[in-house]
Motif scaffolding. Structure first.
Motif, PDB file in Angstrom:
ATOM      1  N   GLY A 269      -4.637 -60.687  22.773  1.00 17.23           N
ATOM      2  CA  GLY A 269      -3.239 -60.601  23.165  1.00 17.23           C
ATOM      3  C   GLY A 269      -2.749 -61.797  23.947  1.00 17.23           C
ATOM      4  O   GLY A 269      -1.677 -61.770  24.531  1.00 17.23           O
TER       5      GLY A 269
ATOM      6  N   THR B 124       1.411 -57.420  25.930  1.00 21.46           N
ATOM      7  CA  THR B 124       0.900 -56.060  25.881  1.00 21.46           C
ATOM      8  C   THR B 124       1.987 -55.121  25.382  1.00 21.46           C
ATOM      9  O   THR B 124       3.160 -55.474  25.363  1.00 21.46           O
TER      10      THR B 124
ATOM     11  N   VAL C 196      -3.307 -54.683  24.505  1.00 19.50           N
ATOM     12  CA  VAL C 196      -2.909 -56.027  24.123  1.00 19.50           C
ATOM     13  C   VAL C 196      -2.363 -56.004  22.696  1.00 19.50           C
ATOM     14  O   VAL C 196      -2.711 -55.162  21.887  1.00 19.50           O
TER      15      VAL C 196
ATOM     16  N   LEU D 276       0.015 -63.033  28.503  1.00 18.60           N
ATOM     17  CA  LEU D 276      -0.607 -61.913  27.839  1.00 18.60           C
ATOM     18  C   LEU D 276       0.501 -61.020  27.304  1.00 18.60           C
ATOM     19  O   LEU D 276       1.469 -60.742  27.993  1.00 18.60           O
TER      20      LEU D 276
END
Lengths: 318, 600
Positions: free
Chosen positions: B381, B350, B356, B348
């Motif tokens: 994201g 961020t 995200v 992910l």
């Protein structure tokens, strides 16, 4: 041990300590915990007197002193004497560990907490008259302080368990599903067997005894741990500090060796091979049980029997 | 399981029933547990223990719970060889290239059942399976049928004579495209796993039937050009191993978007897909097939439409329908099953506020082979680069308006590595370095400035979660762990700058005699070993933050000499030598040591 010998022994230890004491004191940083060097020497002497047998060579004694964990010994004694800073350090190092160790022993949060707290009280050790009788004063630095704490916890746990065992009611035992028949019958049979030895060939008993006597302590320890306590090979291996496979091979070899030796012992006592094997393979539970012996055994069960406590605690700890 | 005659156990037990009045004190037991007793005392304690169940119990309980303190965390192990073989076998089966022809001779104008490509999601489905069905170059005209998400329909219809206007989808490796023009069908199976089984089941008999015929031509597709039937999917993977991956694809029937990927060392033309499936099955090397390459490309289908029609004419003339029995058809379902050599990276992305970051470019580069794959994060994201060959990777994540995130030395195991990244908002000074549009960069917000790209590689800006740290390979570890030395005074020192400056590292494990002078140090990555006088051996698994005392012993024979030499060839294999030329070795990261038979 007469006074003279004690004196001599003490003298020997003192002379062994002299050359190393300076270094040990410095190393122990005992001054930090408010222990003057002279006092610490006394502590060391006391430890030496406790463990060193008479007539110890001074070289051995010096090696012994060097092997002590003096830093931890000083810390423990500092705590025992109520030194603030020592307690600070002790708590920083061990407070959390104490509970972790208790947990790993008791495997139950509440018991562990209780165990740790009670040990802590013992360690702090102020009795009702305000005197300080810290358990830490009995630490002698032979093993690490952490290990010692763990051992003390284990001892405490076992003792506690024994006490509890005595107060367990019959109902509870039934609730716990204890099989009265299985275990006691075997023990009874064992006891019965030893008393009514006539059921077995009389030559068997001394043969086994003599073979067992010929084992080394370590071998007997391994056998007892494995066959009596039901510990895993890995557990046994850890206590001896060897690899599991080593113990595995060893148990194997021991079991085979024992059988062979007992057979040959029986042979020496005039049994044929087949007789000996049959005799050895007799299932003790098949033996004719002497009722009287069994009753005796059961009435004895009121008091603590290490074996029984052991069996039980093994179950709980599993 | 060794057994003792019960009667012997009984005798053993009998010895214990005797009450034992005095027990060894806690100190002795502790020292016993720690193997710190001299032999004489140890013998005494053992004798007691042999007969005293209570003390045995105490000893057992007093064992340090975390032997882990002295154990070495072994590096994550790749799957066992057996597991690999299993995958290989599965791959061999799956990669059977099955093609089945749909000849709709009687309805030539009919639109084939060719299904649209399913939309596929950027999926983390570990086994990415791609199937392509290919009509082989046989003397029969066979048209590949692209089985898609409508597998049921496709399967149901597979034997009906079909008008071949099918838009075939090619299953072929990119670099072979030109050579293997006859692409038939492929579909991205990754999308609807449920359909596979059905399709496969239906196809399998065909593939089996086809296999014997095809087996003799293991690596080459028969030349399609002069073959009337000639739809050949050349599934051979050439050494560059480019595969396609469906990833974030457009949804209509066009095609999956392609992520070119490097298949792991599949060189050597392991046959995959297309006709080769059969041969793949016939060859042991099928296990090496890493990926089936299926490129679902409708454009291609269109391009080859003419050819298809021509083929069908040919088929019609040849009355192919009658003859195209299962034996002569070769279907192909190229199925790329991830094998034991592949892993994936996902995570992910961020921004510092935790929001995200969509559309960030994610580039992963295999530092060993130099191969590089690209991806972007989706609206959530997330990025997911799956089916990458195992190995060390550098991962770079960039997004306009943010500093680049670069993480090198990420080891991709045959499992998916999670690597979450937090992009730092680009600093103003960095904005200066970019182009004029950089003025639009909002350095406080992570969401603006799509036009600006940053290139700074500030590795120190990375936030590394503990999970990421765990994935750091030893190379990076070594950099962080620094280099070590023991001073003449016996202090342990460490340097992070190649020896220009040194800092003293405190060594204070419980139970170590502080008087023991340290003499040697050996370090592999985070594993640091320090040897000293009196058999003192210290071990740190965390680059020196915490040392534990390692007791080197075997049975009763403990190491007591001064350690003068210490060497670890890797985290597991080490050797130490004492002043008396006693040599001990370990092969398990120091858990156990054994004295070298030859020495002393």
């Amino acid at each position: 041990m007469n006074t003279n010998a004690t004196l001599q022994s003490a003298l020997g230890i003192t002379s062994a300590l002299q050359p190393v004491s300076g270094g040990l004191c410095a190393q122990s940083r005992c001054a930090e915990w408010g222990i003057p060097h002279a006092d610490f020497e006394q502590i060391l002497l006391a430890v030496g007197a406790k463990y060193l047998p008479e007539g110890t060579q001074s070289g051995d004694a010096a090696a012994f002193f060097k092997s002590l964990k003096v830093e931890e010994l000083a810390l423990a004694r500092g705590c025992a004497a109520g030194h603030e800073r020592a307690w600070e350090v002790f708590l920083t190092r061990y407070r959390e560990k104490l509970f972790e160790m208790a947990l790993s022993i008791a495997r139950d949060g509440a018991t562990a907490r209780e165990l740790a707290d009670s040990l802590y009280a013992d360690l702090y050790g102020v009795n009702s008259r305000g005197e300080r009788v810290s358990k830490l004063a009995s630490y002698t630095g032979r093993g690490s302080l952490e290990g010692w704490l763990r051992t003390v916890l284990a001892q405490e746990f076992i003792n506690r368990y024994r006490k509890q065992r005595r107060t367990t009611s019959l109902d509870e035992e039934i609730e716990q599903g204890r099989q009265f028949a299985a275990q006691p019958v075997e023990t009874a049979a064992l006891a019965a067997g030893s008393e009514s030895g006539s059921a077995i060939d009389p030559r068997l008993d001394p043969s086994i005894t003599s073979v067992l006597d010929s084992l080394t302590n370590e071998d007997r320890y391994v056998l007892a741990s494995y066959f009596l306590d039901g510990r895993t090979l890995a557990d046994v291996a850890r206590t001896l500090g060897v690899h599991e496979s080593t113990i595995s091979r060893r148990v194997d070899k021991l079991a085979r060796g024992l059988r062979k030796q007992i057979l040959s012992e029986l042979g020496r006592r005039g049994m044929t091979r087949r007789q000996a094997e049959e005799c050895l393979d007799t299932d003790v539970r098949d033996l004719k049980v002497d009722l009287r012996a069994r009753l005796t055994q059961e009435s004895r069960a009121g008091t603590f029997s290490p074996r029984e406590a052991l069996t039980d605690s093994t179950e709980t700890s599993k | 399981m060794p057994e003792l005659p019960k009667i012997v156990i009984r005798k053993l037990a009998e010895r214990e029933l005797r009450p034992d009045v005095s027990h060894p004190d806690a100190d002795l037991l502790t020292a016993f547990v720690e193997c710190a007793l001299p032999d004489r005392d140890r013998g005494t304690v053992l004798r007691h223990l042999a007969d005293c169940p209570s003390c045995r119990e105490i000893v057992a309980l007093a064992q340090p719970a975390e032997v882990a303190a002295d154990t070495v965390i072994s590096p994550p192990r790749s799957r066992s060889r057996l597991a690999f073989l299993r995958w290989g076998a599965l791959a061999a089966c799956a990669v059977l290239v099955v093609s089945f022809a749909m000849l709709r001779q009687r309805q030539p104008g009919d639109v084939p059942l060719l299904a649209k490509n399913q939309t596929s999601v950027p999926s983390s489905e570990p086994r990415s399976i791609e199937q392509g069905s290919v009509a082989p170059a046989s003397d029969k005209a066979v048209l590949g049928y692209a089985d898609t998400g409508d597998a049921g329909r496709g399967v149901a219809n597979q034997l009906t004579p079909a008008a071949p206007a099918a838009a075939p989808i090619a299953a072929l490796p990119r670099e072979r495209k030109s050579e293997a023009p006859a692409m038939i069908a492929g579909y991205d199976a990754e999308t609807v796993p449920g359909t596979h089984s059905k399709a496969e089941r239906a196809l399998m008999p065909l593939a089996r039937a086809a296999a014997p015929r095809r087996a003799p031509s293991p690596t080459r597709a028969p030349s399609p050009t002069n073959d009337s039937a000639g739809f050949v999917a050349n599934g051979e993977i050439s050494s560059s191993n480019v595969t396609t991956q469906s990833f974030g694809l457009p949804l209509n029937g066009r095609s999956v978007s392609h992520l070119s990927r490097i298949a792991p060392g599949v060189g050597a033309g392991a046959p995959v897909g297309g006709v080769m499936g059969a041969s793949a099955a016939a060859q042991p090397s099928a296990a090496d097939v890493k990926t089936g390459l299926v490129k679902a490309a409708k454009e291609k289908a269109a391009a080859s439409d003419e050819a298809v029609r021509a083929q069908q004419q040919g088929l019609a003339h040849g009355d192919a329908l009658k003859t195209a029995d299962a034996g002569t058809r070769t279907g192909s379902v190229a199925k790329a099953v991830r094998t034991g050599h592949e892993g994936g990276i996902r995570g992910l992305v961020t921004d510092p506020s935790g929001a995200v970051v969509p559309d960030a470019n994610v580039t992963i580069t295999n530092t060993a082979t130099g191969l590089s794959l690209a991806s972007t994060t989706n609206v959530a994201g997330l990025y997911d680069v799956s089916s990458v060959p195992a190995g060390p990777y550098t991962i770079a994540i960039s997004k306009a308006g943010f500093q680049d995130f670069v993480r090198s030395g990420v080891n991709v195991e045959p499992s998916t590595v999670a690597l979450n990244a937090t992009l730092q908002v680009g600093a103003v000074s960095e904005a200066v370095t970019v182009e004029a549009q950089a003025s639009s960069v909002d350095t406080t917000s992570a969401t603006t400035s799509p036009t600006t790209a940053y290139a700074p590689n500030d590795k120190d800006a990375f936030r590394a979660s503990s999970e990421e740290m765990a994935n750091l390979p030893s190379l990076v570890a070594a950099r962080q762990a620094g280099i070590w030395q023991i001073t003449a005074a016996g202090n342990l020192e460490r340097s992070f700058d190649g020896g220009k400056s040194w800092e003293t590292v405190p060594v204070l494990p419980a139970g170590v005699n502080p008087a023991a002078r340290l003499r040697v140090v050996a370090a592999t990555g985070f594993q640091v070993w320090v040897g000293g006088n009196g058999g003192v051996l210290l071990h740190s698994q965390d680059a020196g933050s915490r040392f534990t005392n390692v007791k080197v012993h075997k049975r009763n024979f403990a190491l007591t000499g001064d350690i003068v030499a210490l060497a670890f060839s890797d985290a597991q294999h080490g050797r130490l030598e004492t002043a008396e030329h006693e040599v001990w070795t370990t092969t398990d990261g120091g858990k156990t040591w054994r004295p070298d038979a030859g020495a002393k």
